[in-house]
Design an enzyme around this catalytic site. Structure first.
Site, short mmCIF file in Angstrom:
data_model
loop_
_atom_site.label_atom_id
_atom_site.label_comp_id
_atom_site.label_asym_id
_atom_site.label_seq_id
_atom_site.Cartn_x
_atom_site.Cartn_y
_atom_site.Cartn_z
N GLY A 50 0.81 -1.21 0.00
CA GLY A 50 0.00 0.00 0.00
C GLY A 50 0.85 1.26 0.00
O GLY A 50 0.54 2.24 -0.70
N CYS A 51 1.91 1.25 0.76
CA CYS A 51 2.79 2.41 0.86
C CYS A 51 3.51 2.67 -0.45
O CYS A 51 3.70 3.81 -0.86
CB CYS A 51 3.79 2.22 2.00
N THR A 52 3.89 1.59 -1.13
CA THR A 52 4.53 1.74 -2.44
C THR A 52 3.55 2.30 -3.45
O THR A 52 3.88 3.22 -4.20
CB THR A 52 5.08 0.37 -2.91
N ALA A 55 3.09 6.04 -2.74
CA ALA A 55 4.27 6.82 -3.10
C ALA A 55 4.43 6.92 -4.62
O ALA A 55 4.78 7.99 -5.15
CB ALA A 55 5.52 6.19 -2.48
#
Length: 162
Positions: A50-52, A55
């Site tokens: 999710g963070c990738t 970003a």
């Protein structure tokens, strides 16, 4: 005492901060972004799915945000070294802040108790703050779902910039 995320609302002054940021020699503060909009987004951990996705989404739209006088700063408790590896691995074009002390996540109320598979633990709640050029909170997204989020933030910025 840490702030609760629900305590921060549009129209209030954004909490000041000081933290190391990728690509900067000196720690960044809220005044570093004075005169520009700041998309300050908090995420749990570098190089996770999710963070990738989030970003990469902000990176893909960075030029449009810049054309609207906005900077993007992602924040987690990962180190600058981990941030730099994440940026290099995923070819990110945004700055990442390292809240290794926990002061910033506390000030913005995103360090919360979480639960997974019956276990509770402390972690960062994914949240985004759109901060105006004068340091005032314009919009808060307190519980972010990654899909479509970057577009939501961009649409809000476009609406107030029109």
């Amino acid at each position: 005492m840490p702030t609760k995320l629900t305590d921060l609302k549009a129209g209030q002054s954004a909490p000041d901060f000081s933290m190391d940021v990728t690509g900067m020699d000196e720690p960044a503060t809220l005044s570093t972004y004075s005169g520009r909009y700041l998309v300050l987004y908090f995420y749990p951990k570098d190089d996770t799915p999710g963070c990738t996705t989030e970003a990469l989404g902000f990176t893909a739209h960075k030029a449009v945000f810049a054309s609207l006088n906005a900077d993007i700063l992602g924040v987690s408790r990962d180190t600058i070294e981990k941030h730099n590896k994440f940026i290099a691995k995923k070819d990110l074009g945004i700055a990442l802040g390292s809240d290794h002390t926990g002061d910033v996540t506390d000030a913005y109320g995103v360090w919360v108790e979480k639960s997974m598979y019956g276990k509770t633990y402390m972690g960062i709640q994914r949240a985004t703050f759109l901060i105006g050029p004068d340091g005032t909170i314009v919009e808060v997204w307190p519980k972010v779902r990654v899909k479509g989020h970057v577009e939501d933030v961009l649409a809000r910025l476009q609406a107030i910039s029109a």
